[in-house]
Design a protein around this motif. Structure first.
Motif, PDB file in Angstrom:
ATOM      1  N   TRP A  84       6.442  -0.270   9.644  1.00 28.91           N
ATOM      2  CA  TRP A  84       6.687   1.124   9.968  1.00 28.91           C
ATOM      3  C   TRP A  84       8.176   1.404   9.834  1.00 28.91           C
ATOM      4  O   TRP A  84       8.980   0.884  10.610  1.00 28.91           O
ATOM      5  N   PHE A  87       3.664   8.034   9.749  1.00 29.36           N
ATOM      6  CA  PHE A  87       3.482   8.503   8.374  1.00 29.36           C
ATOM      7  C   PHE A  87       4.248   7.641   7.369  1.00 29.36           C
ATOM      8  O   PHE A  87       4.147   7.869   6.172  1.00 29.36           O
ATOM      9  N   GLN A  88       5.019   6.674   7.844  1.00 31.45           N
ATOM     10  CA  GLN A  88       5.739   5.744   6.972  1.00 31.45           C
ATOM     11  C   GLN A  88       5.132   4.339   7.006  1.00 31.45           C
ATOM     12  O   GLN A  88       5.725   3.396   6.519  1.00 31.45           O
ATOM     13  N   ARG A  89       3.956   4.214   7.626  1.00 28.11           N
ATOM     14  CA  ARG A  89       3.303   2.908   7.744  1.00 28.11           C
ATOM     15  C   ARG A  89       2.850   2.422   6.369  1.00 28.11           C
ATOM     16  O   ARG A  89       2.357   3.175   5.543  1.00 28.11           O
ATOM     17  N   ARG A  90       3.030   1.148   6.151  1.00 30.13           N
ATOM     18  CA  ARG A  90       2.543   0.499   4.927  1.00 30.13           C
ATOM     19  C   ARG A  90       1.866  -0.814   5.313  1.00 30.13           C
ATOM     20  O   ARG A  90       2.181  -1.413   6.329  1.00 30.13           O
ATOM     21  N   HIS A  91       0.964  -1.239   4.447  1.00 34.14           N
ATOM     22  CA  HIS A  91       0.304  -2.534   4.590  1.00 34.14           C
ATOM     23  C   HIS A  91       0.697  -3.375   3.387  1.00 34.14           C
ATOM     24  O   HIS A  91       0.755  -2.870   2.266  1.00 34.14           O
ATOM     25  N   ASP A 119       7.732   5.524  12.365  1.00 35.14           N
ATOM     26  CA  ASP A 119       7.033   6.764  12.029  1.00 35.14           C
ATOM     27  C   ASP A 119       5.649   6.408  11.489  1.00 35.14           C
ATOM     28  O   ASP A 119       5.537   5.701  10.488  1.00 35.14           O
ATOM     29  N   SER A 167       0.829  -1.206   0.000  1.00 35.98           N
ATOM     30  CA  SER A 167       0.000   0.000   0.000  1.00 35.98           C
ATOM     31  C   SER A 167       0.868   1.263   0.000  1.00 35.98           C
ATOM     32  O   SER A 167       2.030   1.233   0.400  1.00 35.98           O
ATOM     33  N   PRO A 168       0.285   2.382  -0.405  1.00 38.43           N
ATOM     34  CA  PRO A 168       0.998   3.652  -0.260  1.00 38.43           C
ATOM     35  C   PRO A 168       1.036   4.065   1.213  1.00 38.43           C
ATOM     36  O   PRO A 168       0.251   3.565   2.025  1.00 38.43           O
ATOM     37  N   ARG A 169       1.915   4.977   1.539  1.00 42.94           N
ATOM     38  CA  ARG A 169       1.976   5.529   2.888  1.00 42.94           C
ATOM     39  C   ARG A 169       0.783   6.463   3.111  1.00 42.94           C
ATOM     40  O   ARG A 169       0.242   7.001   2.158  1.00 42.94           O
ATOM     41  N   PRO A 170       0.390   6.679   4.372  1.00 42.52           N
ATOM     42  CA  PRO A 170      -0.720   7.604   4.635  1.00 42.52           C
ATOM     43  C   PRO A 170      -0.381   9.015   4.163  1.00 42.52           C
ATOM     44  O   PRO A 170       0.749   9.473   4.325  1.00 42.52           O
ATOM     45  N   ALA A 227      13.184  -0.642   9.877  1.00 41.84           N
ATOM     46  CA  ALA A 227      11.728  -0.767   9.964  1.00 41.84           C
ATOM     47  C   ALA A 227      11.341  -1.912  10.891  1.00 41.84           C
ATOM     48  O   ALA A 227      12.109  -2.850  11.095  1.00 41.84           O
TER      49      ALA A 227
END
Length: 187
Positions: A167, A173-177, A171, A45-48, A142
């Protein structure tokens, strides 16, 4: 000269890249087999709050039991812009018919990670697994927290479905799924 050029291209493409899925739970190789070969695909996924596309990557591996307690793996991961080659060594500390727990170290060209893989057999051929991981992700570090299902379809085949949250540098704002699907063949 061509061999050196190929090695330089390979090394350059591998810089900072690491596999983004696990797909290799402890107790994955049945007791009556000595190795597994597998491959799968992952969607990232993209980052938030960032306008970036969903990405996809592939992963291949070959694992063998070096002893009753040690499993050795060769790893490869790839996407349209990079490849990663490396290996892993897992110590299978606890292994019963229903539970497996270990410790694993992964390393490749400019990447590394450590994880604590854990598997639990729910019913029949269905296992659930996790392997919390601390390692490099590009030029940063990460934390990854996966959850997966390993379904033994036949005595020679396993289907694995995995979800992972990661993460970079913890961070938010660097979270991805990530979500992935893989097949493993037992030898």
């Amino acid at each position: 000269m061509r061999a050196r050029a190929a090695l330089l291209v390979l090394a350059g493409a591998s810089l900072g890249c690491s596999p983004i899925a696990g797909f290799r739970p402890p107790a994955s190789i049945p007791d009556d087999r000595v190795a597994e070969v597998g491959g799968g695909g992952v969607v990232v996924s993209p980052r938030p709050f960032v306008d970036e596309p969903v990405r996809a990557a592939g992963q291949v591996w070959a694992s063998t039991r070096a002893s009753k307690l040690l499993t050795v793996t060769g790893l490869g991961a790839f996407d349209l812009g990079a490849i990663a080659l490396g290996g892993a060594l897992r110590a299978d500390v606890v292994k019963t018919p229903r539970l497996a727990l270990g410790g694993e170290a992964e390393a490749g060209l400019l990447w590394g990670a450590a994880s604590v893989p854990f598997s639990l057999r729910i019913v029949g051929p269905v296992w659930i697994y996790t392997a919390p991981r601390l390692g490099s992700r590009g030029v940063t570090w990460a934390v990854d927290v996966p959850a997966g299902i390993d379904l033994r379809v036949r005595s020679l085949l396993s289907v694995r479905l995995e979800y992972r949250a990661s993460w970079a540098e913890l961070d938010p704002f660097q979270r991805r799924h990530q979500g992935g699907l893989a097949l493993a063949w037992f030898l």
